[in-house]
Design an enzyme around this catalytic site. Structure first.
Site, mmCIF file in Angstrom:
data_model
loop_
_atom_site.group_PDB
_atom_site.id
_atom_site.type_symbol
_atom_site.label_atom_id
_atom_site.label_comp_id
_atom_site.label_asym_id
_atom_site.label_seq_id
_atom_site.Cartn_x
_atom_site.Cartn_y
_atom_site.Cartn_z
ATOM 1 N N LYS A 74 0.856 -1.196 0.000
ATOM 2 C CA LYS A 74 0.000 0.000 0.000
ATOM 3 C C LYS A 74 0.886 1.238 0.000
ATOM 4 O O LYS A 74 1.902 1.287 0.715
ATOM 5 C CB LYS A 74 -0.889 -0.041 1.250
ATOM 6 C CG LYS A 74 -1.942 1.053 1.326
ATOM 7 C CD LYS A 74 -2.838 0.839 2.553
ATOM 8 C CE LYS A 74 -3.951 1.850 2.672
ATOM 9 N NZ LYS A 74 -4.816 1.608 3.847
ATOM 10 N N SER A 106 -9.765 -0.730 6.995
ATOM 11 C CA SER A 106 -9.189 -0.598 5.658
ATOM 12 C C SER A 106 -8.481 -1.816 5.100
ATOM 13 O O SER A 106 -8.207 -1.863 3.904
ATOM 14 C CB SER A 106 -8.241 0.590 5.610
ATOM 15 O OG SER A 106 -8.998 1.740 5.366
ATOM 16 N N SER A 124 -9.714 1.433 2.721
ATOM 17 C CA SER A 124 -8.874 2.200 1.832
ATOM 18 C C SER A 124 -7.805 1.388 1.111
ATOM 19 O O SER A 124 -7.283 1.825 0.080
ATOM 20 C CB SER A 124 -8.202 3.332 2.606
ATOM 21 O OG SER A 124 -7.325 2.814 3.581
HETATM 22 N N1 GLN Z 1 -13.353 4.089 6.305
HETATM 23 C C1 GLN Z 1 -12.556 4.420 7.426
HETATM 24 C C2 GLN Z 1 -12.077 5.848 7.325
HETATM 25 O O1 GLN Z 1 -12.329 6.431 6.348
HETATM 26 C C3 GLN Z 1 -11.424 3.444 7.588
HETATM 27 C C4 GLN Z 1 -10.156 3.816 6.938
HETATM 28 C C5 GLN Z 1 -8.978 2.999 7.359
HETATM 29 O O2 GLN Z 1 -9.093 1.975 8.022
HETATM 30 N N2 GLN Z 1 -7.794 3.497 7.002
HETATM 31 O O3 GLN Z 1 -11.478 6.389 8.201
#
Ligand code: GLN
Length: 481
Positions: free
Chosen positions: A77, A176, A152
């Site tokens: 990532k 994410s 994400s």
């Molecule tokens: N959807 C969550 C957010 O927008 C999770 C994102 C994540 O785990 N990095 O914060």
């Protein structure tokens, strides 16, 4: 050349001389060239991958000591630093940022002879759950390219599911890793907070986030954990796991284990198909000898609000460094008054990150902190007490990973609050520091559904054993790419 093998299979095939690393990496890079124009998992590729593969083949031939990855192709990532490699966080702000050091997970995987095939897409700074907030355009779900892959760590999930690598590392602040794993039908695992070093992970909300693997099998997740977990003097939140072997005894089964079905995660707003897949998984676990019973964690209903109050506050201070003086995209300071300069620099942040920055300035601010930030901290500690209480009775907890099916690209982008709510089943594990995993469980109308298991802190081994037991009951169609 069959690219559709698991990470462990890959190491066995190389060990026995059935495949050469150069061949496999070469074919993987060709496959990426072929499919990624459409899927857009990758933000950048490692031009040197085939040369690195050749070197590993040489090492193997000459009988040199070789690491446990045997040249395995892994995607990373793009918020995890690889030295001398672009690390953009999918933001225009870091468009030209070259990381000057390796994250600890990268150092560890390099020592084990992994090959990083490229950096993969995410929502900008990991804020989102669809990759639509990437400044470089969304990734697409390999199961149906009209749909989001989740996020994400969407690029991670797409690259594993579309055979562009055998495993990937993502990061999980509120789901994410697990959310895109669920949407793309891969395994996604967030370990106990502190089990994997965050050194070199560009922080979003560092008090709750962890790096975690996305893989094709539960065994592969355990294998990856063996390679990257453990104490790190560069991250003082890391825990000594005494070099635990998470693969050993992974087939122990779950006979006699008590599993709590989290009531608040199968209630209002859940898609009926997701609910019936979850019920089906529960009956499979019962057939395997587990005892399943409903349990209520009523703080879950405040978890999303608390999560966003805490994460925007942390993000507000973590992202303050992107001012183009210390980190940024480089334009000349000459001719600008200070405020005009900072304003111009901050415009490089996209709409979702900007929204979070505004919230993150407001939520902890004087006069409002008691109402929002401190209340969120109270929810966090109450939720932790509730889940700890539940673990006195249960060995594991279960829920669907995401309450809904993957949605169409563009469908929810203008409705941020509806996106926030989709995190309802995943944020609890982050707010309480517990390990959680998503495993592929069903395909409905061509779209994947994942099931989530949660264990108590440092019971990662039990969690992986249970996930493995459930995984063995599942037979899914192949991804149509
Ligand atoms: N959807 C969550 C957010 O927008 C999770 C994102 C994540 O785990 N990095 O914060």
């Amino acid at each position: 050349m069959n690219l559709k093998i698991s990470a462990l299979q890959f190491t066995r095939e190389v060990k026995t001389g059935n495949i050469s690393v150069e061949d496999f990496i070469g074919k993987t890079m060709e496959h990426i060239e072929k499919v990624d124009g459409n899927l857009h998992a990758f933000l950048s590729l490692n031009d040197n991958a085939v040369n690195q593969a050749r070197d590993i083949d040489k090492k193997i031939k000459s009988g040199d000591k070789i690491g446990q990855c045997f040249g395995m192709p892994i995607s990373i990532k793009d918020n995890i630093c690889i030295k001398d490699t672009k690390t953009t966080c999918a933001s225009k702000m870091l468009e030209n940022y070259i990381a000057p050091y390796d994250a600890t997970v990268i150092t560890k995987l390099k020592q084990q002879d992994a090959i990083f095939v490229g950096k993969v897409n995410l929502d900008e700074f990991a804020m989102g759950l669809s990759t639509e907030f990437s400044a470089y355009g969304p990734s697409k779900n390999p199961w149906n390219t009209d749909y989001v892959p989740g996020g994400s760590s969407g690029g991670s999930a797409v690259s594993v599911s579309a055979f562009e690598c055998v495993a990937s590392l993502g990061s999980d602040t509120g789901g994410s890793v697990r959310n895109p794993a669920s949407f793309c039908s891969t395994v996604g695992y967030k370990p106990t907070y502190g089990l994997i070093s965050r050194y070199g992970l560009i922080s979003y909300a560092n008090s709750i986030e962890q790096i975690g693997p996305l893989t094709r099998t539960v065994e592969d997740a355990a294998f990856m954990l063996n390679l990257i977990a453990g104490l790190d003097s560069n991250d003082n939140t890391t825990i000594n796991n005494n070099n635990a072997d998470y693969l050993k005894d992974i087939d122990s089964g779950i006979e006699g284990k008590k599993i709590g079905i989290i009531k608040e995660m199968i209630g209002e707003g859940i898609n009926p198909t997701v609910l019936s897949a979850t019920k089906n998984a529960i009956s499979k676990l019962e057939e395997l000898g587990a005892i399943c019973e409903e349990v209520s964690l009523d703080m879950v209903k405040y978890s999303v609000a608390a999560y966003y109050a805490i994460t925007t506050t942390e993000a507000g201070s973590n992202l303050a460094r992107y001012d183009n003086l210390r980190y940024g995209y480089d334009f000349s300071v000459e001719g600008y008054a200070f405020n005009a300069y900072i304003e111009k620099a901050r415009k490089k942040l996209g709409p979702e990150v900007t929204r979070r920055m505004i919230l993150g300035g407001f939520v902890p601010s004087s006069g409002y902190a008691g109402k929002y930030f401190l209340k969120a901290l109270k929810v966090k500690s109450k939720l932790t007490r509730q889940i700890d209480e539940a673990f006195k009775k249960f060995d594991l907890l279960i829920s669907p990973t995401v309450p809904i099916l993957p949605f169409k690209i563009g469908e929810k982008i203008n409705d941020p609050a509806s996106l926030f709510l989709i995190d309802i089943n995943t944020v609890t594990a982050n707010l309480t520091g517990k390990p959680a995993i998503s495993i592929p469980y069903a395909i409905s109308n061509g779209l994947p559904i994942g099931i989530q298991l949660i264990a108590n802190s440092m019971n990662d081994k039990l969690l992986l054993q249970a996930a493995r037991a459930l995984e063995k009951t599942v037979k899914l169609p192949e991804v149509p790419i």
